[in-house]
Enzyme design. Structure first.
Site, mmCIF file in Angstrom:
data_model
loop_
_atom_site.group_PDB
_atom_site.id
_atom_site.type_symbol
_atom_site.label_atom_id
_atom_site.label_comp_id
_atom_site.label_asym_id
_atom_site.label_seq_id
_atom_site.Cartn_x
_atom_site.Cartn_y
_atom_site.Cartn_z
ATOM 1 N N ASP A 8 -27.028 -1.833 -22.930
ATOM 2 C CA ASP A 8 -25.577 -1.676 -22.924
ATOM 3 C C ASP A 8 -25.178 -1.615 -21.445
ATOM 4 O OD1 ASP A 8 -22.925 -0.912 -23.733
ATOM 5 O OD2 ASP A 8 -23.465 1.164 -23.253
ATOM 6 N N LEU A 9 -23.904 -1.773 -21.154
ATOM 7 C CA LEU A 9 -23.468 -1.764 -19.746
ATOM 8 C C LEU A 9 -22.831 -0.424 -19.339
ATOM 9 C CD1 LEU A 9 -22.859 -3.417 -17.078
ATOM 10 C CD2 LEU A 9 -20.628 -3.887 -18.099
ATOM 11 N N ASP A 10 -21.637 -0.173 -19.908
ATOM 12 C CA ASP A 10 -20.871 1.006 -19.484
ATOM 13 C C ASP A 10 -21.595 2.297 -19.857
ATOM 14 O OD1 ASP A 10 -18.505 -0.400 -18.526
ATOM 15 O OD2 ASP A 10 -18.117 -0.892 -20.622
ATOM 16 N N THR A 16 -19.324 3.585 -15.374
ATOM 17 C CA THR A 16 -17.921 3.214 -15.616
ATOM 18 C C THR A 16 -17.278 4.033 -16.737
ATOM 19 O OG1 THR A 16 -18.887 1.480 -16.938
ATOM 20 C CG2 THR A 16 -17.902 0.798 -14.849
ATOM 21 N N LYS A 44 -16.637 5.658 -26.794
ATOM 22 C CA LYS A 44 -17.708 4.985 -26.060
ATOM 23 C C LYS A 44 -18.318 3.884 -26.917
ATOM 24 C CE LYS A 44 -19.037 8.552 -22.794
ATOM 25 N NZ LYS A 44 -20.053 9.546 -22.404
ATOM 26 N N ARG A 48 -11.880 -2.440 -26.872
ATOM 27 C CA ARG A 48 -10.571 -2.019 -26.347
ATOM 28 C C ARG A 48 -9.555 -1.859 -27.478
ATOM 29 N NH1 ARG A 48 -8.510 -6.045 -21.971
ATOM 30 N NH2 ARG A 48 -10.727 -5.955 -21.472
ATOM 31 N N SER A 113 -22.944 -5.760 -24.510
ATOM 32 C CA SER A 113 -21.834 -4.854 -24.194
ATOM 33 C C SER A 113 -20.572 -5.223 -24.957
ATOM 34 C CB SER A 113 -21.547 -4.936 -22.690
ATOM 35 O OG SER A 113 -20.323 -4.302 -22.374
ATOM 36 N N ALA A 114 -19.784 -4.196 -25.304
ATOM 37 C CA ALA A 114 -18.493 -4.431 -25.967
ATOM 38 C C ALA A 114 -17.431 -4.865 -24.973
ATOM 39 C CB ALA A 114 -18.049 -3.137 -26.643
ATOM 40 N N LYS A 144 -19.150 -2.762 -32.116
ATOM 41 C CA LYS A 144 -20.112 -1.705 -32.466
ATOM 42 C C LYS A 144 -19.339 -0.636 -33.243
ATOM 43 C CE LYS A 144 -22.506 -2.337 -28.021
ATOM 44 N NZ LYS A 144 -22.768 -1.775 -26.689
ATOM 45 N N GLU A 168 -28.719 2.615 -24.981
ATOM 46 C CA GLU A 168 -27.315 2.875 -25.307
ATOM 47 C C GLU A 168 -26.897 4.298 -24.954
ATOM 48 O OE1 GLU A 168 -24.376 2.346 -26.433
ATOM 49 O OE2 GLU A 168 -24.486 0.236 -26.949
ATOM 50 N N ASP A 169 -25.644 4.460 -24.523
ATOM 51 C CA ASP A 169 -25.133 5.824 -24.259
ATOM 52 C C ASP A 169 -24.119 6.249 -25.320
ATOM 53 O OD1 ASP A 169 -23.075 4.038 -23.427
ATOM 54 O OD2 ASP A 169 -22.157 5.684 -22.301
HETATM 55 C C1 BG6 Z 1 -17.579 -0.405 -23.892
HETATM 56 C C2 BG6 Z 1 -17.071 0.939 -23.422
HETATM 57 O O1 BG6 Z 1 -18.746 -0.741 -23.208
HETATM 58 O O2 BG6 Z 1 -16.593 -1.410 -23.676
HETATM 59 C C3 BG6 Z 1 -15.743 1.275 -24.068
HETATM 60 O O3 BG6 Z 1 -18.025 1.947 -23.737
HETATM 61 C C4 BG6 Z 1 -14.743 0.132 -23.816
HETATM 62 O O4 BG6 Z 1 -15.265 2.485 -23.535
HETATM 63 C C5 BG6 Z 1 -15.344 -1.186 -24.318
HETATM 64 O O5 BG6 Z 1 -13.524 0.387 -24.486
HETATM 65 C C6 BG6 Z 1 -14.421 -2.370 -24.039
HETATM 66 O O6 BG6 Z 1 -14.349 -2.564 -22.660
HETATM 67 P P1 BG6 Z 1 -13.299 -3.466 -21.915
HETATM 68 O O7 BG6 Z 1 -13.813 -3.508 -20.494
HETATM 69 O O8 BG6 Z 1 -13.320 -4.825 -22.562
HETATM 70 O O9 BG6 Z 1 -11.967 -2.811 -22.049
HETATM 71 MG MG MG Z 2 -21.850 2.363 -23.156
#
Ligand code: BG6
Ligand code: MG
Length: 219
Positions: A8-10, A16, A44, A48, A113-114, A144, A168-169
């Site tokens: 996962d990224l964030d 972030t 998390k 969006r 990542s989402a 997710k 994953e977090d």
């Molecule tokens: C996920 C984050 O990786 O991405 C969420 O954990 C975030 O908090 C989601 O809402 C969507 O991200 P973005 O950058 O497309 O708004």
């Molecule tokens: Mg995450």
């Protein structure tokens, strides 16, 4: 047996999660909706669009489609203002060392990542080249805890889902990995990520012996 790693990224690769929190909190407060840290945990890993739906539901508030779009755009604008300040310093401890190690030892690596901002962030912190496949919020229809993002990653890497080790977090992300019978590794608070197969506070805790256990673990 071929194993692969999906990150996962964030909140896993880069710090972030705190920027998402600040931007969502501002948005919620502009609508007179209170927003706590524990509610933030539920956002998390969540897309969006789904995040804004959840905030509106918590505040028992409904808004026009037009306002919905405007709020999503302004949240993202605020978030990107933080992202634009990012440097290598925002990579979480132990991440780059692990990516270097994996690259040398050749198990394939994907991003799952989402976020629709994932590529921009990886470029910003100089980590894009480590990933053989990048699946982000622009490429999936189901957010997710649906496992679509990780399944696409497996497909691109050519590995069986049960051979994928997912870092994953978020609760939603651990649920997604488990739903697809992948090996789930929670990065962060063990009490929150209790459904994960393995838990680490952060990557600096992931010592070589535990890494071997992960690689050899079968579901
Ligand atoms: C996920 C984050 O990786 O991405 C969420 O954990 C975030 O908090 C989601 O809402 C969507 O991200 P973005 O950058 O497309 O708004
Ligand atoms: Mg995450």
């Amino acid at each position: 047996m071929k194993k692969a790693f999906i990150f996962d990224l964030d909140g896993v690769i880069v710090d972030t999660a705190k920027f998402h929190f600040l931007a969502w909190k501002n948005l919620a407060e502009s609508l007179d909706i209170s927003f706590s840290k524990s509610q933030n945990e539920e956002l998390k890993g969540v897309s969006r669009v789904e995040s804004l739906h959840k905030i509106l539901k918590w505040g028992n508030t409904s808004i026009s489609d037009e306002k919905f779009e405007k709020l999503m755009a302004s949240k993202n604008e605020e978030y990107l203002a933080y992202v634009n300040q990012m440097t290598k310093e925002d990579i979480l401890p132990g991440v780059e060392e692990l990516l270097v190690y994996l690259k040398e030892n050749k198990p394939p690596i994907a991003l799952g990542s989402a976020s629709k901002n994932a590529r921009r962030i990886l470029d910003k912190v100089g980590l894009a080249a480590y990933f053989e496949a990048i699946v982000d919020g622009n490429e999936v229809a189901k957010a997710k805890p649906n496992p679509e993002v990780f399944l696409k990653g497996c497909e691109l890497l050519g590995v069986e889902p049960s051979h994928a080790i997912v870092f994953e977090d978020s609760v939603a992300g651990i649920e997604a990995a488990n739903a697809a019978n992948m090996i789930s590794v929670g990065i962060g608070d063990k009490r929150i990520l209790s459904e994960a197969d393995f838990n680490f506070e952060g990557f600096t805790e992931l010592k070589p012996d535990q890494f071997e256990i992960l690689i050899n673990f079968n579901k």
